[in-house]
Design a protein around this motif. Structure first.
Motif, PDB file in Angstrom:
ATOM      1  N   ASN A   1       0.853  -1.177   0.000  1.00  0.00           N
ATOM      2  CA  ASN A   1       0.000   0.000   0.000  1.00  0.00           C
ATOM      3  C   ASN A   1       0.894   1.235   0.000  1.00  0.00           C
ATOM      4  O   ASN A   1       1.461   1.585   1.039  1.00  0.00           O
ATOM      5  CB  ASN A   1      -0.914   0.004   1.223  1.00  0.00           C
ATOM      6  N   PRO A   2       1.062   1.916  -1.136  1.00  0.00           N
ATOM      7  CA  PRO A   2       1.978   3.061  -1.183  1.00  0.00           C
ATOM      8  C   PRO A   2       1.598   4.200  -0.251  1.00  0.00           C
ATOM      9  O   PRO A   2       2.447   5.039   0.061  1.00  0.00           O
ATOM     10  CB  PRO A   2       1.893   3.509  -2.648  1.00  0.00           C
ATOM     11  N   ALA A   3       0.347   4.221   0.195  1.00  0.00           N
ATOM     12  CA  ALA A   3      -0.072   5.258   1.134  1.00  0.00           C
ATOM     13  C   ALA A   3       0.321   4.920   2.568  1.00  0.00           C
ATOM     14  O   ALA A   3       0.245   5.778   3.451  1.00  0.00           O
ATOM     15  CB  ALA A   3      -1.587   5.461   1.044  1.00  0.00           C
ATOM     16  N   LYS A   4       0.754   3.696   2.790  1.00  0.00           N
ATOM     17  CA  LYS A   4       1.077   3.231   4.142  1.00  0.00           C
ATOM     18  C   LYS A   4       2.519   2.765   4.274  1.00  0.00           C
ATOM     19  O   LYS A   4       3.181   3.045   5.277  1.00  0.00           O
ATOM     20  CB  LYS A   4       0.136   2.096   4.536  1.00  0.00           C
ATOM     21  N   HIS A   5       3.002   2.010   3.291  1.00  0.00           N
ATOM     22  CA  HIS A   5       4.299   1.354   3.407  1.00  0.00           C
ATOM     23  C   HIS A   5       5.421   2.223   2.832  1.00  0.00           C
ATOM     24  O   HIS A   5       5.319   2.740   1.719  1.00  0.00           O
ATOM     25  CB  HIS A   5       4.280   0.005   2.669  1.00  0.00           C
ATOM     26  N   HIS A   6       6.491   2.329   3.591  1.00  0.00           N
ATOM     27  CA  HIS A   6       7.685   3.036   3.140  1.00  0.00           C
ATOM     28  C   HIS A   6       8.234   2.341   1.890  1.00  0.00           C
ATOM     29  O   HIS A   6       8.245   1.106   1.816  1.00  0.00           O
ATOM     30  CB  HIS A   6       8.729   3.021   4.265  1.00  0.00           C
ATOM     31  N   PRO A   7       8.709   3.106   0.881  1.00  0.00           N
ATOM     32  CA  PRO A   7       9.185   2.477  -0.363  1.00  0.00           C
ATOM     33  C   PRO A   7      10.420   1.604  -0.193  1.00  0.00           C
ATOM     34  O   PRO A   7      10.717   0.793  -1.083  1.00  0.00           O
ATOM     35  CB  PRO A   7       9.464   3.674  -1.281  1.00  0.00           C
ATOM     36  N   LEU A   8      11.124   1.747   0.910  1.00  0.00           N
ATOM     37  CA  LEU A   8      12.277   0.879   1.175  1.00  0.00           C
ATOM     38  C   LEU A   8      11.917  -0.272   2.104  1.00  0.00           C
ATOM     39  O   LEU A   8      12.789  -0.981   2.597  1.00  0.00           O
ATOM     40  CB  LEU A   8      13.438   1.698   1.740  1.00  0.00           C
ATOM     41  N   LEU A   9      10.602  -0.474   2.297  1.00  0.00           N
ATOM     42  CA  LEU A   9      10.093  -1.616   3.063  1.00  0.00           C
ATOM     43  C   LEU A   9       8.836  -2.161   2.390  1.00  0.00           C
ATOM     44  O   LEU A   9       7.808  -2.381   3.028  1.00  0.00           O
ATOM     45  CB  LEU A   9       9.804  -1.208   4.510  1.00  0.00           C
ATOM     46  N   VAL A  10       8.940  -2.386   1.096  1.00  0.00           N
ATOM     47  CA  VAL A  10       7.811  -2.913   0.326  1.00  0.00           C
ATOM     48  C   VAL A  10       7.580  -4.367   0.744  1.00  0.00           C
ATOM     49  O   VAL A  10       8.493  -5.198   0.653  1.00  0.00           O
ATOM     50  CB  VAL A  10       8.097  -2.834  -1.180  1.00  0.00           C
ATOM     51  N   PRO A  11       6.387  -4.708   1.206  1.00  0.00           N
ATOM     52  CA  PRO A  11       6.158  -6.080   1.687  1.00  0.00           C
ATOM     53  C   PRO A  11       5.945  -7.077   0.555  1.00  0.00           C
ATOM     54  O   PRO A  11       5.539  -6.722  -0.557  1.00  0.00           O
ATOM     55  CB  PRO A  11       4.878  -5.938   2.520  1.00  0.00           C
ATOM     56  N   THR A  12       6.220  -8.327   0.862  1.00  0.00           N
ATOM     57  CA  THR A  12       5.923  -9.441  -0.036  1.00  0.00           C
ATOM     58  C   THR A  12       4.497  -9.912   0.218  1.00  0.00           C
ATOM     59  O   THR A  12       4.140 -10.240   1.347  1.00  0.00           O
ATOM     60  CB  THR A  12       6.906 -10.597   0.209  1.00  0.00           C
ATOM     61  N   THR A  13       3.691  -9.949  -0.832  1.00  0.00           N
ATOM     62  CA  THR A  13       2.302 -10.400  -0.718  1.00  0.00           C
ATOM     63  C   THR A  13       2.193 -11.911  -0.832  1.00  0.00           C
ATOM     64  O   THR A  13       1.297 -12.529  -0.233  1.00  0.00           O
ATOM     65  CB  THR A  13       1.440  -9.731  -1.802  1.00  0.00           C
TER      66      THR A  13
ATOM     67  N   GLN B   1       8.416  10.963  -2.328  1.00  0.00           N
ATOM     68  CA  GLN B   1       7.350  11.347  -1.408  1.00  0.00           C
ATOM     69  C   GLN B   1       7.112  10.260  -0.366  1.00  0.00           C
ATOM     70  O   GLN B   1       6.836  10.539   0.796  1.00  0.00           O
ATOM     71  CB  GLN B   1       6.056  11.621  -2.177  1.00  0.00           C
ATOM     72  N   GLY B   2       7.249   8.995  -0.793  1.00  0.00           N
ATOM     73  CA  GLY B   2       7.012   7.884   0.114  1.00  0.00           C
ATOM     74  C   GLY B   2       8.002   7.813   1.264  1.00  0.00           C
ATOM     75  O   GLY B   2       7.726   7.201   2.291  1.00  0.00           O
ATOM     76  N   ARG B   3       9.146   8.479   1.125  1.00  0.00           N
ATOM     77  CA  ARG B   3      10.132   8.460   2.204  1.00  0.00           C
ATOM     78  C   ARG B   3       9.665   9.220   3.444  1.00  0.00           C
ATOM     79  O   ARG B   3      10.265   9.101   4.503  1.00  0.00           O
ATOM     80  CB  ARG B   3      11.453   9.036   1.707  1.00  0.00           C
ATOM     81  N   ASN B   4       8.604   9.994   3.287  1.00  0.00           N
ATOM     82  CA  ASN B   4       8.047  10.703   4.434  1.00  0.00           C
ATOM     83  C   ASN B   4       7.202   9.799   5.311  1.00  0.00           C
ATOM     84  O   ASN B   4       6.806  10.190   6.411  1.00  0.00           O
ATOM     85  CB  ASN B   4       7.205  11.892   3.952  1.00  0.00           C
ATOM     86  N   LEU B   5       6.901   8.605   4.829  1.00  0.00           N
ATOM     87  CA  LEU B   5       6.097   7.661   5.619  1.00  0.00           C
ATOM     88  C   LEU B   5       6.961   7.040   6.718  1.00  0.00           C
ATOM     89  O   LEU B   5       8.182   6.926   6.577  1.00  0.00           O
ATOM     90  CB  LEU B   5       5.554   6.552   4.715  1.00  0.00           C
ATOM     91  N   PRO B   6       6.342   6.641   7.826  1.00  0.00           N
ATOM     92  CA  PRO B   6       7.123   5.974   8.878  1.00  0.00           C
ATOM     93  C   PRO B   6       7.677   4.650   8.381  1.00  0.00           C
ATOM     94  O   PRO B   6       7.030   3.950   7.591  1.00  0.00           O
ATOM     95  CB  PRO B   6       6.096   5.768   9.994  1.00  0.00           C
ATOM     96  N   CYS B   7       8.869   4.308   8.837  1.00  0.00           N
ATOM     97  CA  CYS B   7       9.484   3.034   8.425  1.00  0.00           C
ATOM     98  C   CYS B   7       8.855   1.853   9.130  1.00  0.00           C
ATOM     99  O   CYS B   7       8.698   0.782   8.549  1.00  0.00           O
ATOM    100  CB  CYS B   7      10.984   3.064   8.720  1.00  0.00           C
ATOM    101  N   TYR B   8       8.523   2.034  10.404  1.00  0.00           N
ATOM    102  CA  TYR B   8       8.036   0.907  11.206  1.00  0.00           C
ATOM    103  C   TYR B   8       6.766   1.318  11.937  1.00  0.00           C
ATOM    104  O   TYR B   8       6.600   2.485  12.314  1.00  0.00           O
ATOM    105  CB  TYR B   8       9.125   0.414  12.166  1.00  0.00           C
TER     106      TYR B   8
END
Length: 265
Positions: A170-182, A257-264
């Motif tokens: 979810n690009p609105a939630k997940h940091h781009p350097l922590l993209v989860p595996t579905t 822009q996604g780097r502004n999201l929390p990492c954890y």
């Protein structure tokens, strides 16, 4: 020691100006560790379907010793020339949480160098070895200039070393350097799980699939049978999925822009 003396931010990343809307059934295909089947079986099949994909290369494991089970650098170059993305999976395939920032950076730079030696662009995406990740590693990746990095299914889902379900990206939630595996393919991940993963790819969410060899000759706990893999690809094709590499997410998602999201969380 200043950051400029530690990191080599050699990518010129700018925010996307004309992002495309995220379609339903957007699927990212990723392949870890440089298994021989990446070149001999997977890539030709993906070309037949017109699919994209990312092949994450490491010189760890038995990459340098067992060329019957792992691709050569010449084959990695052929994957690049066929239009696939080559991603960075580190030199030694170590747990990044057990490395200093300098050690992780050196591992990343080694793969960059090997790519340059073979006429392959410096990788723009990264995959955490063994799925382990942490804030210090994210900092290194940020300073290094990666667009995206893929992790595993935890903490949202229970980790299973033989495959399992995970969260949609979810690009609105997940940091781009922590993209989860579905979906992590393996003996415990089957056709119904693939269908489930694709069904999660809607309303701005994206399904990210991970494979470790088709077949995984040295690691049977992450094995995917070639005939089963073809069934999976048939399903993606017949159901109108848009199948891309990890770097191609930049067509739909602004990684800056996604780097502004929390990492954890």
């Amino acid at each position: 020691m200043s950051e400029s003396s530690v990191y080599d931010n050699d990518r010129n990343i700018s925010a996307s100006q004309d992002l495309q809307p995220i379609p339903d059934r957007l699927v990212v295909l990723t392949f870890d560790d440089g298994n021989k089947s990446d070149a001999t079986y997977v890539a030709p099949l993906l070309k037949r379907y017109g699919f994209g994909g990312t092949f994450f290369i490491t010189e760890g494991l038995n990459f340098l010793k067992n060329k019957a089970h792992y691709v050569t650098w010449e084959e990695v170059k052929e994957l690049h020339e066929a239009g696939f993305e080559i991603g960075n999976h580190t030199h030694h395939h170590k747990n990044v949480n057990n490395q200093s920032s300098e050690e992780l950076l050196a591992d990343l730079q080694h793969i960059d160098l090997r790519c340059k030696e073979h006429g392959i662009p410096v990788p723009e995406t990264f995959c955490y070895p063994g799925y382990s990740n942490g804030p210090e590693a994210v900092k290194v990746l940020t300073e290094k200039g990666f667009l995206f990095a893929r992790r595993g299914i935890a903490p949202e889902f229970t980790y299973d070393s033989e495959g399992g379900r995970g969260p949609a990206y979810n690009p609105a939630k997940h940091h781009p350097l922590l993209v989860p595996t579905t979906g992590a393919s393996g003996p415990h991940w089957e056709f119904d799980d693939l269908v489930w993963a694709v069904e999660q790819a809607r309303d701005g969410r994206i399904a990210v699939l991970t494979f470790h060899g088709v077949p995984a000759l040295e690691h049977p706990w992450v094995h995917t049978d070639p005939k089963t893999f073809e069934i999976y690809m048939d399903y993606l094709y017949e159901n109108g999925c848009t199948v891309i590499s990890l770097r191609d997410l930049a067509k739909y998602v602004d990684p800056i822009q996604g780097r502004n999201l929390p990492c954890y969380y």
